[in-house]
Design a protein around this motif. Structure first.
Motif: not given
Lengths: 270, 270
Positions: A62, A91, A108-109
Protein backbone atom coordinates in the motif's frame (compact mmCIF):
# COMPACT_ATOMS: atom_id res chain seq x y z
CA UNK A 1 27.00 0.05 -32.93
CA UNK A 2 23.93 0.71 -30.80
CA UNK A 3 24.59 1.84 -27.26
CA UNK A 4 22.08 0.77 -24.62
CA UNK A 5 20.32 3.90 -23.41
CA UNK A 6 18.65 4.49 -20.06
CA UNK A 7 14.85 4.70 -20.23
CA UNK A 8 13.58 8.21 -19.48
CA UNK A 9 11.51 6.73 -16.62
CA UNK A 10 14.62 5.26 -14.99
CA UNK A 11 16.35 8.61 -15.34
CA UNK A 12 13.35 10.37 -13.78
CA UNK A 13 13.38 8.10 -10.70
CA UNK A 14 17.15 7.81 -10.46
CA UNK A 15 18.26 8.51 -6.89
CA UNK A 16 21.57 8.92 -5.05
CA UNK A 17 21.67 7.29 -1.65
CA UNK A 18 22.87 9.95 0.79
CA UNK A 19 22.67 7.59 3.79
CA UNK A 20 20.44 7.78 6.87
CA UNK A 21 17.35 7.31 4.71
CA UNK A 22 17.96 10.32 2.49
CA UNK A 23 17.86 9.98 -1.28
CA UNK A 24 18.53 12.77 -3.76
CA UNK A 25 16.69 13.00 -7.08
CA UNK A 26 16.30 15.47 -9.92
CA UNK A 27 13.24 16.39 -11.97
CA UNK A 28 13.44 15.72 -15.71
CA UNK A 29 11.70 17.66 -18.51
CA UNK A 30 10.33 14.41 -19.97
CA UNK A 31 8.02 13.92 -16.96
CA UNK A 32 6.90 17.52 -16.58
CA UNK A 33 3.19 18.18 -16.09
CA UNK A 34 1.49 21.53 -16.59
CA UNK A 35 2.74 22.64 -13.15
CA UNK A 36 5.64 20.63 -11.67
CA UNK A 37 6.29 16.99 -12.53
CA UNK A 38 3.67 14.26 -13.15
CA UNK A 39 2.40 13.12 -9.74
CA UNK A 40 2.83 9.49 -10.76
CA UNK A 41 6.58 9.87 -11.19
CA UNK A 42 6.93 11.48 -7.75
CA UNK A 43 5.01 8.55 -6.25
CA UNK A 44 7.25 6.15 -8.20
CA UNK A 45 10.37 7.85 -6.82
CA UNK A 46 9.07 7.36 -3.28
CA UNK A 47 8.54 3.63 -3.96
CA UNK A 48 12.03 3.46 -5.40
CA UNK A 49 13.58 5.22 -2.42
CA UNK A 50 11.97 2.83 0.07
CA UNK A 51 12.88 -0.17 -2.10
CA UNK A 52 16.52 0.90 -2.03
CA UNK A 53 16.66 1.41 1.74
CA UNK A 54 18.95 -1.22 3.29
CA UNK A 55 16.38 -2.06 6.02
CA UNK A 56 13.54 -2.70 3.59
CA UNK A 57 11.83 -6.10 3.65
CA UNK A 58 9.17 -7.33 1.24
CA UNK A 59 7.47 -5.52 -1.59
CA UNK A 60 4.89 -2.71 -1.86
CA UNK A 61 1.42 -3.51 -0.51
CA UNK A 62 0.00 0.00 0.00
CA UNK A 63 1.13 3.52 -0.76
CA UNK A 64 -0.44 6.89 0.02
CA UNK A 65 1.13 10.01 -1.43
CA UNK A 66 -0.05 13.51 -0.50
CA UNK A 67 0.79 16.34 -2.87
CA UNK A 68 1.41 19.43 -0.73
CA UNK A 69 2.89 21.77 -3.33
CA UNK A 70 4.33 21.45 -6.84
CA UNK A 71 7.87 20.13 -7.03
CA UNK A 72 10.02 22.82 -8.67
CA UNK A 73 12.41 21.93 -11.49
CA UNK A 74 15.67 20.80 -9.96
CA UNK A 75 16.87 18.55 -7.17
CA UNK A 76 14.74 17.12 -4.37
CA UNK A 77 15.40 15.10 -1.24
CA UNK A 78 13.37 12.03 -0.26
CA UNK A 79 13.67 11.13 3.42
CA UNK A 80 12.30 7.67 4.23
CA UNK A 81 11.93 6.03 7.62
CA UNK A 82 10.81 2.55 8.70
CA UNK A 83 8.32 3.45 11.43
CA UNK A 84 7.75 -0.19 12.34
CA UNK A 85 8.90 -3.62 11.18
CA UNK A 86 6.55 -6.50 11.92
CA UNK A 87 6.94 -10.17 11.12
CA UNK A 88 5.44 -9.99 7.62
CA UNK A 89 5.05 -6.27 6.95
CA UNK A 90 6.83 -2.99 7.40
CA UNK A 91 5.45 0.55 7.72
CA UNK A 92 7.24 3.50 6.15
CA UNK A 93 6.86 7.24 6.16
CA UNK A 94 8.44 9.44 3.49
CA UNK A 95 8.79 13.14 2.82
CA UNK A 96 9.95 14.80 -0.37
CA UNK A 97 11.40 18.26 0.16
CA UNK A 98 13.15 21.04 -1.68
CA UNK A 99 14.78 24.28 -0.54
CA UNK A 100 11.34 25.88 -0.12
CA UNK A 101 10.09 23.12 2.21
CA UNK A 102 8.20 19.82 2.03
CA UNK A 103 6.37 19.17 -1.27
CA UNK A 104 5.11 15.62 -0.72
CA UNK A 105 4.42 13.35 2.22
CA UNK A 106 3.79 9.63 1.96
CA UNK A 107 3.18 6.49 3.94
CA UNK A 108 3.74 2.98 2.64
CA UNK A 109 3.28 -0.60 3.71
CA UNK A 110 5.66 -3.19 2.37
CA UNK A 111 4.99 -6.84 2.99
CA UNK A 112 5.81 -10.43 2.25
CA UNK A 113 3.11 -12.41 0.45
CA UNK A 114 2.54 -16.07 1.21
CA UNK A 115 0.17 -18.84 0.31
CA UNK A 116 -3.40 -18.09 1.32
CA UNK A 117 -6.85 -18.50 -0.19
CA UNK A 118 -7.08 -15.89 -2.94
CA UNK A 119 -9.74 -14.61 -5.32
CA UNK A 120 -10.40 -11.71 -7.64
CA UNK A 121 -13.98 -10.59 -7.12
CA UNK A 122 -13.96 -7.70 -9.57
CA UNK A 123 -14.59 -8.39 -13.27
CA UNK A 124 -12.16 -7.05 -15.87
CA UNK A 125 -13.85 -4.48 -18.13
CA UNK A 126 -14.60 -5.61 -21.69
CA UNK A 127 -12.11 -4.14 -24.11
CA UNK A 128 -10.99 -4.90 -27.65
CA UNK A 129 -7.27 -5.60 -28.06
CA UNK A 130 -5.09 -2.46 -27.89
CA UNK A 131 -3.76 -3.15 -31.39
CA UNK A 132 -7.26 -2.61 -32.80
CA UNK A 133 -7.65 0.83 -31.16
CA UNK A 134 -6.18 4.09 -32.32
CA UNK A 135 -3.31 5.66 -30.42
CA UNK A 136 -3.97 8.98 -28.73
CA UNK A 137 -1.41 11.70 -29.31
CA UNK A 138 -0.72 13.52 -26.06
CA UNK A 139 -1.47 17.26 -25.89
CA UNK A 140 1.61 19.45 -26.28
CA UNK A 141 1.27 21.00 -22.81
CA UNK A 142 1.39 17.67 -20.98
CA UNK A 143 4.91 16.35 -21.69
CA UNK A 144 4.74 13.31 -19.38
CA UNK A 145 1.91 11.75 -21.39
CA UNK A 146 4.31 11.26 -24.31
CA UNK A 147 6.04 8.58 -22.22
CA UNK A 148 2.98 6.37 -22.53
CA UNK A 149 1.28 4.58 -25.38
CA UNK A 150 -2.38 5.18 -24.68
CA UNK A 151 -5.25 3.50 -26.52
CA UNK A 152 -8.58 4.65 -25.10
CA UNK A 153 -11.36 2.08 -24.99
CA UNK A 154 -13.85 4.64 -23.64
CA UNK A 155 -13.72 8.06 -22.03
CA UNK A 156 -10.85 9.50 -24.06
CA UNK A 157 -9.77 13.13 -23.81
CA UNK A 158 -12.99 15.07 -24.30
CA UNK A 159 -13.67 17.21 -27.31
CA UNK A 160 -14.36 20.84 -26.40
CA UNK A 161 -17.80 21.46 -24.84
CA UNK A 162 -18.84 17.81 -24.97
CA UNK A 163 -20.13 16.94 -21.53
CA UNK A 164 -20.37 13.28 -20.49
CA UNK A 165 -22.84 11.70 -18.07
CA UNK A 166 -20.17 9.18 -17.04
CA UNK A 167 -16.72 9.86 -15.63
CA UNK A 168 -15.42 6.42 -16.61
CA UNK A 169 -12.24 6.18 -18.65
CA UNK A 170 -10.80 2.83 -19.71
CA UNK A 171 -7.56 2.62 -21.66
CA UNK A 172 -4.78 0.27 -22.62
CA UNK A 173 -1.50 1.81 -21.59
CA UNK A 174 2.18 0.93 -21.55
CA UNK A 175 5.39 2.84 -21.19
CA UNK A 176 6.92 4.29 -24.36
CA UNK A 177 9.45 3.09 -25.31
CA UNK A 178 8.36 -0.22 -23.87
CA UNK A 179 9.86 -1.21 -20.51
CA UNK A 180 9.25 -4.21 -18.25
CA UNK A 181 6.56 -3.45 -15.65
CA UNK A 182 7.90 -3.08 -12.11
CA UNK A 183 6.53 -1.47 -8.93
CA UNK A 184 7.63 2.10 -9.68
CA UNK A 185 6.12 1.84 -13.17
CA UNK A 186 2.85 0.38 -11.85
CA UNK A 187 2.72 3.14 -9.24
CA UNK A 188 3.05 5.81 -11.91
CA UNK A 189 0.39 4.16 -14.09
CA UNK A 190 -2.05 4.29 -11.17
CA UNK A 191 -1.99 8.09 -11.70
CA UNK A 192 -2.15 7.96 -15.52
CA UNK A 193 -5.73 9.25 -15.86
CA UNK A 194 -6.48 12.85 -16.74
CA UNK A 195 -8.83 14.49 -14.19
CA UNK A 196 -12.34 12.97 -14.29
CA UNK A 197 -13.91 16.41 -14.08
CA UNK A 198 -12.58 17.19 -17.61
CA UNK A 199 -14.65 14.30 -18.97
CA UNK A 200 -17.82 15.24 -17.13
CA UNK A 201 -17.56 18.93 -18.03
CA UNK A 202 -16.17 18.48 -21.54
CA UNK A 203 -13.29 20.87 -20.99
CA UNK A 204 -10.08 21.39 -19.11
CA UNK A 205 -10.20 23.35 -15.89
CA UNK A 206 -7.92 23.79 -12.88
CA UNK A 207 -7.56 20.41 -11.16
CA UNK A 208 -4.85 18.52 -9.33
CA UNK A 209 -4.44 15.36 -7.27
CA UNK A 210 -4.18 16.05 -3.55
CA UNK A 211 -3.83 12.49 -2.25
CA UNK A 212 -3.24 9.20 -4.07
CA UNK A 213 -3.57 5.74 -2.51
CA UNK A 214 -2.55 2.59 -4.39
CA UNK A 215 -2.97 -0.99 -3.21
CA UNK A 216 -0.76 -3.58 -4.90
CA UNK A 217 -2.16 -7.08 -5.40
CA UNK A 218 0.83 -8.92 -6.88
CA UNK A 219 4.42 -9.63 -5.99
CA UNK A 220 7.40 -8.73 -8.16
CA UNK A 221 7.41 -12.09 -9.93
CA UNK A 222 3.74 -11.82 -10.96
CA UNK A 223 4.38 -8.25 -12.05
CA UNK A 224 7.38 -9.24 -14.16
CA UNK A 225 5.15 -11.77 -15.97
CA UNK A 226 3.40 -8.80 -17.57
CA UNK A 227 6.63 -8.01 -19.38
CA UNK A 228 6.36 -4.93 -21.60
CA UNK A 229 2.73 -5.61 -22.52
CA UNK A 230 -0.15 -3.18 -22.22
CA UNK A 231 -2.20 -3.03 -19.03
CA UNK A 232 -5.89 -2.13 -18.92
CA UNK A 233 -6.51 0.87 -16.70
CA UNK A 234 -10.00 1.99 -15.73
CA UNK A 235 -11.09 4.87 -13.50
CA UNK A 236 -14.25 6.66 -12.46
CA UNK A 237 -15.37 9.27 -9.96
CA UNK A 238 -17.98 8.65 -7.27
CA UNK A 239 -18.74 12.18 -6.16
CA UNK A 240 -17.80 15.71 -7.20
CA UNK A 241 -18.41 17.84 -4.11
CA UNK A 242 -17.78 21.56 -4.08
CA UNK A 243 -14.13 21.60 -5.10
CA UNK A 244 -13.02 18.01 -4.44
CA UNK A 245 -13.83 14.80 -6.29
CA UNK A 246 -12.70 11.25 -5.71
CA UNK A 247 -11.47 8.75 -8.29
CA UNK A 248 -11.30 5.00 -7.97
CA UNK A 249 -9.25 2.94 -10.43
CA UNK A 250 -8.15 -0.56 -11.35
CA UNK A 251 -5.08 -1.67 -13.27
CA UNK A 252 -5.37 -5.08 -14.98
CA UNK A 253 -2.74 -7.17 -16.69
CA UNK A 254 -3.66 -8.25 -20.20
CA UNK A 255 -3.76 -11.80 -18.83
CA UNK A 256 -6.62 -10.84 -16.49
CA UNK A 257 -4.58 -10.31 -13.31
CA UNK A 258 -5.81 -7.41 -11.18
CA UNK A 259 -2.43 -5.80 -10.50
CA UNK A 260 -3.49 -2.80 -8.44
CA UNK A 261 -6.48 -0.80 -7.23
CA UNK A 262 -6.01 2.89 -6.66
CA UNK A 263 -7.92 5.84 -5.28
CA UNK A 264 -7.38 9.56 -5.23
CA UNK A 265 -8.96 12.82 -4.18
CA UNK A 266 -8.60 15.69 -6.58
CA UNK A 267 -9.00 19.42 -6.18
CA UNK A 268 -10.95 21.20 -8.94
CA UNK A 269 -12.25 24.67 -9.65
CA UNK A 270 -15.34 25.13 -11.80
CA UNK B 1 -33.12 14.73 38.15
CA UNK B 2 -31.29 13.33 35.13
CA UNK B 3 -27.66 14.35 34.77
CA UNK B 4 -26.34 14.75 31.24
CA UNK B 5 -23.78 11.99 30.64
CA UNK B 6 -20.87 11.99 28.24
CA UNK B 7 -21.30 9.63 25.27
CA UNK B 8 -18.83 6.72 25.38
CA UNK B 9 -17.56 7.81 21.96
CA UNK B 10 -16.70 11.27 23.25
CA UNK B 11 -14.91 9.72 26.19
CA UNK B 12 -12.96 7.41 23.85
CA UNK B 13 -11.72 10.33 21.72
CA UNK B 14 -11.28 12.76 24.61
CA UNK B 15 -7.82 14.36 24.39
CA UNK B 16 -5.74 16.68 26.56
CA UNK B 17 -3.86 19.33 24.62
CA UNK B 18 -0.22 19.09 25.75
CA UNK B 19 0.88 21.92 23.41
CA UNK B 20 3.26 21.83 20.47
CA UNK B 21 0.91 19.54 18.58
CA UNK B 22 0.85 16.79 21.22
CA UNK B 23 -2.45 15.42 22.48
CA UNK B 24 -2.86 12.76 25.15
CA UNK B 25 -5.64 10.19 25.04
CA UNK B 26 -6.63 7.03 26.87
CA UNK B 27 -8.12 3.80 25.56
CA UNK B 28 -11.53 2.82 26.92
CA UNK B 29 -12.93 -0.69 27.40
CA UNK B 30 -16.12 0.26 25.50
CA UNK B 31 -14.18 0.57 22.23
CA UNK B 32 -11.96 -2.49 22.65
CA UNK B 33 -11.59 -4.84 19.69
CA UNK B 34 -10.30 -8.41 19.89
CA UNK B 35 -6.71 -7.07 20.02
CA UNK B 36 -6.33 -3.39 20.98
CA UNK B 37 -9.00 -0.78 20.33
CA UNK B 38 -11.33 -0.55 17.30
CA UNK B 39 -9.31 0.97 14.44
CA UNK B 40 -12.14 3.37 13.68
CA UNK B 41 -11.87 5.02 17.08
CA UNK B 42 -8.10 5.51 16.69
CA UNK B 43 -8.73 7.15 13.30
CA UNK B 44 -11.42 9.31 14.91
CA UNK B 45 -9.01 10.41 17.63
CA UNK B 46 -6.52 11.52 14.95
CA UNK B 47 -9.22 13.60 13.25
CA UNK B 48 -10.14 15.09 16.60
CA UNK B 49 -6.52 15.94 17.43
CA UNK B 50 -6.02 17.78 14.12
CA UNK B 51 -9.38 19.53 14.50
CA UNK B 52 -8.33 20.84 17.90
CA UNK B 53 -4.93 22.11 16.73
CA UNK B 54 -4.90 25.94 16.90
CA UNK B 55 -3.41 26.23 13.38
CA UNK B 56 -6.09 24.08 11.72
CA UNK B 57 -8.13 25.58 8.90
CA UNK B 58 -11.08 23.95 7.15
CA UNK B 59 -12.56 20.51 7.62
CA UNK B 60 -11.47 16.96 6.79
CA UNK B 61 -11.20 16.13 3.07
CA UNK B 62 -8.95 13.05 3.17
CA UNK B 63 -7.48 10.84 5.85
CA UNK B 64 -5.11 7.87 5.67
CA UNK B 65 -4.38 5.92 8.84
CA UNK B 66 -1.77 3.16 8.94
CA UNK B 67 -2.03 0.62 11.75
CA UNK B 68 1.52 -0.35 12.70
CA UNK B 69 0.87 -2.26 15.91
CA UNK B 70 -2.03 -2.71 18.34
CA UNK B 71 -2.54 0.16 20.78
CA UNK B 72 -2.14 -1.23 24.30
CA UNK B 73 -4.70 -0.44 26.99
CA UNK B 74 -3.74 2.85 28.59
CA UNK B 75 -2.56 6.29 27.53
CA UNK B 76 -1.32 7.26 24.09
CA UNK B 77 0.19 10.40 22.57
CA UNK B 78 -0.95 11.84 19.25
CA UNK B 79 1.59 14.18 17.66
CA UNK B 80 0.15 16.23 14.77
CA UNK B 81 1.98 18.61 12.46
CA UNK B 82 0.79 20.91 9.68
CA UNK B 83 3.25 20.02 6.92
CA UNK B 84 1.90 22.68 4.57
CA UNK B 85 -0.87 25.28 4.56
CA UNK B 86 -2.14 26.33 1.14
CA UNK B 87 -4.82 28.85 0.27
CA UNK B 88 -7.74 26.42 0.47
CA UNK B 89 -6.24 23.27 1.97
CA UNK B 90 -3.84 22.09 4.62
CA UNK B 91 -1.73 18.92 4.81
CA UNK B 92 -1.17 17.17 8.14
CA UNK B 93 0.91 14.29 9.39
CA UNK B 94 0.15 12.48 12.64
CA UNK B 95 1.71 9.76 14.74
CA UNK B 96 0.14 7.91 17.64
CA UNK B 97 2.68 6.46 20.05
CA UNK B 98 2.92 4.69 23.37
CA UNK B 99 5.84 3.75 25.59
CA UNK B 100 6.70 0.85 23.27
CA UNK B 101 6.95 3.11 20.20
CA UNK B 102 4.74 4.31 17.34
CA UNK B 103 1.48 2.40 16.87
CA UNK B 104 -0.22 4.44 14.15
CA UNK B 105 0.86 6.91 11.46
CA UNK B 106 -1.52 9.11 9.51
CA UNK B 107 -1.73 11.84 6.92
CA UNK B 108 -4.70 14.11 6.43
CA UNK B 109 -5.90 16.86 4.16
CA UNK B 110 -8.20 19.50 5.56
CA UNK B 111 -9.81 22.00 3.25
CA UNK B 112 -12.37 24.70 2.71
CA UNK B 113 -15.25 23.87 0.39
CA UNK B 114 -16.75 26.49 -1.88
CA UNK B 115 -19.30 26.74 -4.64
CA UNK B 116 -18.43 24.61 -7.65
CA UNK B 117 -20.27 22.35 -10.05
CA UNK B 118 -21.08 19.20 -8.07
CA UNK B 119 -22.61 15.81 -8.78
CA UNK B 120 -22.95 12.38 -7.19
CA UNK B 121 -22.28 9.79 -9.87
CA UNK B 122 -22.66 6.73 -7.68
CA UNK B 123 -26.15 5.32 -7.03
CA UNK B 124 -27.27 4.64 -3.47
CA UNK B 125 -27.86 0.91 -2.89
CA UNK B 126 -31.48 -0.18 -2.56
CA UNK B 127 -32.37 -0.83 1.04
CA UNK B 128 -35.58 -1.13 3.03
CA UNK B 129 -35.89 1.29 5.96
CA UNK B 130 -33.77 0.35 9.00
CA UNK B 131 -36.89 0.15 11.17
CA UNK B 132 -38.10 -2.82 9.08
CA UNK B 133 -34.87 -4.78 9.53
CA UNK B 134 -33.83 -6.76 12.56
CA UNK B 135 -31.08 -5.49 14.82
CA UNK B 136 -27.90 -7.53 14.99
CA UNK B 137 -26.57 -8.28 18.45
CA UNK B 138 -22.81 -7.86 18.50
CA UNK B 139 -20.67 -10.88 19.36
CA UNK B 140 -19.40 -10.89 22.94
CA UNK B 141 -15.72 -10.73 21.93
CA UNK B 142 -16.08 -7.52 19.95
CA UNK B 143 -17.02 -4.89 22.56
CA UNK B 144 -16.85 -1.85 20.24
CA UNK B 145 -19.69 -3.17 18.08
CA UNK B 146 -22.09 -2.69 20.99
CA UNK B 147 -21.70 1.08 20.46
CA UNK B 148 -23.53 0.81 17.16
CA UNK B 149 -27.07 -0.05 16.14
CA UNK B 150 -26.56 -2.25 13.11
CA UNK B 151 -29.31 -3.43 10.78
CA UNK B 152 -27.87 -5.54 7.99
CA UNK B 153 -29.53 -5.22 4.58
CA UNK B 154 -27.26 -7.89 3.07
CA UNK B 155 -23.99 -9.59 3.97
CA UNK B 156 -24.54 -9.87 7.71
CA UNK B 157 -22.18 -11.72 10.01
CA UNK B 158 -21.82 -15.13 8.37
CA UNK B 159 -23.16 -18.31 9.90
CA UNK B 160 -20.45 -20.91 10.47
CA UNK B 161 -19.19 -22.61 7.28
CA UNK B 162 -21.47 -20.64 4.99
CA UNK B 163 -19.28 -19.32 2.20
CA UNK B 164 -20.51 -16.43 0.08
CA UNK B 165 -19.68 -15.66 -3.55
CA UNK B 166 -19.98 -11.96 -2.81
CA UNK B 167 -18.07 -9.90 -0.25
CA UNK B 168 -20.66 -7.12 -0.23
CA UNK B 169 -22.12 -6.01 3.07
CA UNK B 170 -24.72 -3.24 3.28
CA UNK B 171 -26.09 -2.09 6.60
CA UNK B 172 -27.89 0.75 8.30
CA UNK B 173 -25.81 1.92 11.21
CA UNK B 174 -25.87 4.64 13.85
CA UNK B 175 -24.15 5.24 17.13
CA UNK B 176 -25.76 3.75 20.24
CA UNK B 177 -26.96 5.63 22.19
CA UNK B 178 -27.75 8.00 19.35
CA UNK B 179 -25.38 10.93 18.84
CA UNK B 180 -25.28 13.67 16.19
CA UNK B 181 -23.01 12.69 13.29
CA UNK B 182 -19.75 14.65 13.13
CA UNK B 183 -16.39 14.05 11.42
CA UNK B 184 -14.88 11.81 14.12
CA UNK B 185 -18.07 9.69 14.14
CA UNK B 186 -18.15 9.44 10.33
CA UNK B 187 -14.47 8.49 10.35
CA UNK B 188 -15.13 5.66 12.79
CA UNK B 189 -18.13 4.44 10.78
CA UNK B 190 -15.91 4.18 7.69
CA UNK B 191 -14.23 1.28 9.52
CA UNK B 192 -17.44 -0.30 10.85
CA UNK B 193 -17.39 -3.38 8.57
CA UNK B 194 -16.18 -6.74 9.82
CA UNK B 195 -13.42 -8.19 7.57
CA UNK B 196 -14.73 -9.10 4.08
CA UNK B 197 -12.80 -12.38 4.15
CA UNK B 198 -15.10 -13.64 6.97
CA UNK B 199 -18.07 -13.30 4.61
CA UNK B 200 -16.38 -14.98 1.65
CA UNK B 201 -15.02 -17.85 3.77
CA UNK B 202 -17.99 -18.20 6.09
CA UNK B 203 -15.88 -18.07 9.22
CA UNK B 204 -13.68 -15.87 11.35
CA UNK B 205 -9.96 -15.99 10.79
CA UNK B 206 -6.99 -13.77 11.66
CA UNK B 207 -7.45 -10.44 9.86
CA UNK B 208 -6.73 -6.80 10.58
CA UNK B 209 -6.77 -3.46 8.78
CA UNK B 210 -3.29 -2.24 7.83
CA UNK B 211 -4.20 1.03 6.12
CA UNK B 212 -7.47 2.95 5.94
CA UNK B 213 -8.18 5.89 3.63
CA UNK B 214 -11.37 7.94 3.90
CA UNK B 215 -12.48 10.75 1.60
CA UNK B 216 -15.08 13.14 3.00
CA UNK B 217 -17.60 14.64 0.59
CA UNK B 218 -19.52 17.01 2.86
CA UNK B 219 -18.80 19.91 5.16
CA UNK B 220 -19.74 20.05 8.81
CA UNK B 221 -23.11 21.73 8.15
CA UNK B 222 -24.20 19.04 5.66
CA UNK B 223 -23.01 16.40 8.08
CA UNK B 224 -24.97 17.90 10.97
CA UNK B 225 -28.12 17.71 8.81
CA UNK B 226 -27.94 13.93 9.23
CA UNK B 227 -28.64 14.44 12.92
CA UNK B 228 -28.75 11.17 14.84
CA UNK B 229 -30.29 9.24 11.95
CA UNK B 230 -28.99 5.99 10.48
CA UNK B 231 -26.50 6.05 7.61
CA UNK B 232 -26.32 3.38 4.93
CA UNK B 233 -22.86 1.82 4.80
CA UNK B 234 -21.83 -0.55 2.02
CA UNK B 235 -18.50 -2.29 1.44
CA UNK B 236 -16.98 -4.91 -0.83
CA UNK B 237 -13.58 -6.35 -1.64
CA UNK B 238 -12.02 -6.26 -5.10
CA UNK B 239 -9.19 -8.76 -4.69
CA UNK B 240 -7.97 -11.19 -2.05
CA UNK B 241 -4.31 -11.77 -2.87
CA UNK B 242 -2.10 -14.06 -0.82
CA UNK B 243 -2.52 -12.47 2.58
CA UNK B 244 -3.89 -9.00 1.74
CA UNK B 245 -7.30 -7.93 0.47
CA UNK B 246 -8.71 -4.52 -0.32
CA UNK B 247 -12.09 -3.10 0.68
CA UNK B 248 -13.92 -0.19 -0.87
CA UNK B 249 -16.88 1.40 0.93
CA UNK B 250 -19.47 4.13 0.73
CA UNK B 251 -21.34 5.86 3.55
CA UNK B 252 -24.68 7.40 2.57
CA UNK B 253 -26.97 9.67 4.53
CA UNK B 254 -30.56 8.49 4.70
CA UNK B 255 -31.46 11.54 2.61
CA UNK B 256 -29.29 10.20 -0.26
CA UNK B 257 -26.18 12.31 0.40
CA UNK B 258 -22.93 10.42 -0.26
CA UNK B 259 -21.11 11.46 2.91
CA UNK B 260 -17.83 9.57 2.47
CA UNK B 261 -16.05 6.96 0.39
CA UNK B 262 -13.45 4.83 2.08
CA UNK B 263 -10.86 2.22 1.20
CA UNK B 264 -8.68 -0.13 3.16
CA UNK B 265 -6.15 -2.89 2.80
CA UNK B 266 -6.47 -5.74 5.23
CA UNK B 267 -4.08 -8.47 6.30
CA UNK B 268 -5.54 -11.98 6.54
CA UNK B 269 -4.32 -15.50 7.18
CA UNK B 270 -6.18 -18.44 5.71
Amino acid sequence: MTMPTTHAFDTAISLSDNDNGHFAGHTTPEYANMVGPFGGVTAAAVVRAISRHPDRIGEPVALTVNYLAPVNDGTFDIAVRAARTNRTNQHWTAEVSQDHGPTTTATAVFGVRRDAWSDTELTMPDAPAPETLSHTTAPEMVPWMRNYDMHYVRGGLPAESEESASSTTTLWVRQRPSRVLDFPALTAISDVFYPRVFLRRGRMLPAGTISLTTYFHVDGAELAEQGTDYVLASAHAQRFARGYFDQTAQIWGRNGTLLATSHQIVYYKD
